[in-house]
Write an enzyme that holds these catalytic residues in place. Structure first.
Site, short mmCIF file in Angstrom:
data_model
loop_
_atom_site.label_atom_id
_atom_site.label_comp_id
_atom_site.label_asym_id
_atom_site.label_seq_id
_atom_site.Cartn_x
_atom_site.Cartn_y
_atom_site.Cartn_z
N ASP A 1 -21.86 8.08 23.95
CA ASP A 1 -21.35 8.90 25.03
C ASP A 1 -20.07 8.22 25.56
O ASP A 1 -19.72 7.11 25.15
CB ASP A 1 -22.40 9.09 26.14
C1 BGC Z 1 -21.12 13.42 28.89
C2 BGC Z 1 -21.44 14.04 27.55
C3 BGC Z 1 -20.22 14.73 26.99
C4 BGC Z 1 -19.08 13.75 26.93
C5 BGC Z 1 -17.81 14.33 26.35
C6 BGC Z 1 -19.86 12.61 28.86
O1 BGC Z 1 -19.45 12.25 30.14
O2 BGC Z 1 -22.20 12.63 29.31
O3 BGC Z 1 -22.51 14.95 27.70
O4 BGC Z 1 -20.52 15.29 25.75
O5 BGC Z 1 -18.80 13.28 28.23
O6 BGC Z 1 -17.22 15.22 27.19
#
Ligand code: BGC
Length: 757
Positions: free
Chosen positions: A281
């Site tokens: 993530d």
């Molecule tokens: C989130 C994810 C997301 C990623 C990309 C993160 O802050 O937890 O769910 O896919 O950002 O945008």
């Protein structure tokens, strides 16, 4: 003969697939033989395309990095022209012309926005869930996106957690069905087609169990609970063929997911057989420093060794892996393995054949926001809404007279689309006011007054989210508050019925949107009280992304519709229900507590040694409130009524792999046709570990005409009895089982069966 033909076909496709694999392996090994270590590390680097971020870091010097082959993929690029420009640099100027992988959070639709995932789970209809993903993929892949950060399959039992909006609720079995349907919808049967996209299952793992519902917080649970209650949806998505998986921000068994070898290698790859690639993530590797795992070089090496292949935004891989290699902390093989997995994904998506295959301006012109897509969005939104209360049969409304829509969410486009609708087209969204006008037509007069601000809590007023529309209110003064109320009451006076549209704006759920108070905000509740004071009939339409505490509203308002954040067609869908053009059939997939103090409150809990007995003080309960929820899991009303007969079992004693059929007679006892979700739960009351009081194992959604009676048969096999025991062995144990069938997890009929090995 037919069978033989089928087998030959199967064999041919197997040989063909093997041939494809060999071709891919050769292509990638030839390519990797030419790449330097630095270029291989570059493939592991996923950067932001700018513009849209959810963490403190953004990436710089993109152009130079692309030229040097230091970027493998980019996320959340918003325009096709910018994606083309980035791709041009990668395939024309970088050393080995390797195409980029463009990913995006396509979570509940692309430009055509469907209801938030929590709402879609209330459909209890996997073909529609799949359809939403198919349409999202059709739209996104025309606009440059080959990879979606969906499905989000985190089981959540705490509605304070704003990200409960993004998943399928609290049940592992239902969550698994939704996970499979979404993977199938996005990926189809052939990833190399230009209208299918690779999925990314997230957030692996256990992110939904953050303590106190506070986002990014710590998680702690036993392995047995993990395996039985939290891991099944991830596993189901992997088994459905998901091409990638995203680590979570939290620790799993005290080790952050991105550096957790047990999680990413032993469980995911060795036990589950996952063949795709693992991405972190957003800056999750860097955050391992705060978790207390060491400096950036240490945590980056730890992540790679644990089984992480791609580093989202943090650039820990890019800046430290070479050094770790030189110092012998990692091996070339570790880097090669990760690089290979990323290149395989690109190959499977067909990017090496044509890097621009997902950038199709012509298709974008005709495939986005089509009338069919909007029709599907409307059907899905309508069916995802849950009727919570309808005393005195206020609903459905007549298509005549004057309706006063009152409330800060009554005419707001941006609050219909909910969290994570990055590419959502805001212009075409229907608000509740517009929907009532569209569906009601000329005979209906629709008036609107805002009535109040969303909140007077200064902290909430400041809240703002990059993944949801900005919700900042102009600072409210006492006079304007009185003025808003006065206008609302004047508008209400002119009407025959009031539709109060209250709840939470899009920015109050989703990432970084935890709340300690999940009731209707005081200013909105005061408005509702004043509206009820007019004596006119009041329908409460709730817009929100989480279960809310509504004891006062439930006690005082006759009709309540949970409309969630319904997406592009939200307003039209609400109107379809309010006017009775569609008889609601949505059922809750998360428990609605009476009070925050009861949380976590979920239907599939353990019995404890002292189950609640209101007449016995020394049992597991509160002094000041019951243990019961306001609305249980599986709950939802219809404009008609259904009656359940007793359960009939095909056998009361079974042995080994025999099958059991449970039957109930279901009757539509009302005056209109309607759909009912018949739910089957099982309890294993005596086992080697303490089991849950009830577990959903199946359901049937059936349409009955008024007066119609139908036998509903549901098959049960020993698979439905299995669980992970304390040795983490998955099997069933002989003994008695209670079968429950009913309209929700609370209102059920029951029957006992004995099943021996
Ligand atoms: C989130 C994810 C997301 C990623 C990309 C993160 O802050 O937890 O769910 O896919 O950002 O945008």
């Amino acid at each position: 003969m037919k069978k033989l033909g089928f087998l030959l076909l199967l064999l041919a496709s197997f040989i063909n697939a093997q041939g494809q694999d060999e071709k891919m392996n050769k292509f990638i090994s030839d390519l990797m033989n030419k790449m330097t270590v630095e270029e291989k590390i570059g493939q592991l680097n996923l950067t932001t395309a700018g513009g849209f971020v959810t963490g403190s870091a953004v990436n710089e010097m993109t152009h130079q990095k692309l030229q040097k082959g230091q970027i493998g993929g980019m996320l959340n690029a918003l325009s096709l022209s910018s994606m083309r420009a980035f791709m041009d640099i990668a395939v024309k100027e970088s050393p080995h012309h390797i195409p980029l992988l463009f990913g995006m959070d396509v979570i509940h639709g692309y430009q055509t926005v469907f209801p938030i995932p929590l709402a879609m789970s209330c459909l209890w209809d996997m073909s529609l869930v799949e359809k939403s993903a198919r349409i999202a993929a059709q739209e996104a892949t025309a606009n440059g996106i080959a990879w979606t950060y969906s499905p989000m399959v985190d089981i959540a039992r705490d509605p304070r957690w704003g990200r409960i909006a993004e998943g399928a609720g609290e049940d592992p079995w239902l969550g698994s069905q939704v996970a499979k349907a979404l993977v199938k919808g996005y990926q189809g049967n052939d990833l190399s087609l230009d209208n299918t996209m690779m999925t990314c299952v997230k957030h692996f793992a256990l992110y939904g169990a953050v303590e106190a519902g506070r986002d990014y917080n710590t998680v702690d649970m036993s392995k047995v609970t993990m395996y039985n209650d939290y891991l099944p949806p991830y596993k189901a998505a992997v088994e459905a063929g998901a091409g990638s998986i995203m680590t979570s921000f939290n620790v799993v068994d005290n080790i952050p997911s991105s550096g957790n070898h047990w999680l990413l290698t032993e469980l995911l790859r060795n036990q589950w057989g996952f063949k795709g690639f693992v991405v972190t993530d957003y800056t999750a590797i860097n955050e391992m420093i705060n978790h207390g795992m060491g400096d950036l070089q240490t945590v980056s090496a730890l992540a790679l060794k644990a089984g992480t292949d791609m580093d989202m935004v943090g650039e820990g891989f890019l800046t430290t892996l070479k050094k770790s290699l030189d110092e012998g902390k990692i091996t070339v093989n570790d880097i090669d393995l990760a690089c290979l997995r990323v290149l395989e994904a690109k190959y499977k998506l067909g990017l090496f054949t044509d890097p621009y295959r997902y950038m199709n301006e012509e298709r974008a012109k005709k495939d986005l926001m089509t009338p069919e897509n909007l029709k599907a969005a409307r059907e899905i939104a309508t069916r995802s809404m849950v009727l919570l209360k309808n005393d005195k049969q206020i609903l459905p409304l007549k298509k005549s007279g004057t309706i006063a829509v009152i409330g800060p969410l009554g005419d707001s486009k941006k609050d219909m689309i909910g969290t994570w609708a990055i590419a959502g087209n805001q212009d075409k969204i229907s608000t509740i006011v517009e929907g009532l006008k569209n569906v009601g037509g000329n005979p209906v007069t629709v008036l609107y007054a805002k009535g109040s601000e969303l909140t007077d809590n200064p902290l909430l007023l400041k809240s703002d989210s990059p993944i949801s529309p900005d919700q900042k209110n102009s600072s409210e003064t006492v006079t304007s508050r009185e003025q808003l109320l006065k206008e609302a009451l004047q508008t209400a006076e002119k009407s025959d019925v009031i539709v109060a549209v209250l709840g939470e704006p899009s920015a109050w759920s989703g990432e970084a949107s935890s709340m300690s108070d999940i009731g209707i905000q005081k200013v909105q509740q005061n408005l509702l009280k004043a509206l009820l004071g007019t004596g006119k009939p009041v329908v409460l339409v709730l817009i929100n992304g989480r279960p809310m505490t509504l004891p006062w509203e439930n006690a005082n308002v006759s009709a309540i519709l949970e409309a969630w954040a319904g997406g592009t067609e939200a307003g039209n869908a609400v109107a379809n229900i309010l006017f009775g053009d569609y008889n609601p059939s949505g059922k809750l997939t998360t428990t609605f507590p009476i009070s925050v103090g009861q949380i976590p409150l979920y239907y599939n809990h353990k019995n404890t040694g002292r189950p609640m007995d209101s007449n016995n003080k020394f049992t597991s309960k509160y002094l000041d409130i019951s243990n019961d929820p306001l609305y249980p899991f599986g709950y939802g009303l219809s404009f008609t009524t259904f009656e359940y007969g007793d359960i009939k079992l095909s056998k009361s004693k079974l042995k080994g792999d025999e099958k059991l059929t449970a039957t109930v007679a279901l009757t539509n006892t009302g005056k209109i046709s309607g759909e009912e979700v018949v739910q089957l739960y099982i309890q294993d009351p005596a086992a080697s570990i303490s089991r849950l009081v009830k577990e959903l194992k199946n359901f049937k959604k059936v349409l009955l005409q008024p007066g119609e009676k139908k036998d509903i048969n549901i098959e049960i096999t020993t698979n439905d009895l299995k669980f992970y025991n304390s040795d983490l062995k998955y099997d069933w144990e002989p003994g008695d089982f209670i079968i429950y069938i009913g309209s929700n997890s609370r209102d059920v009929k029951s029957a006992k069966v004995t099943w021996v090995k």
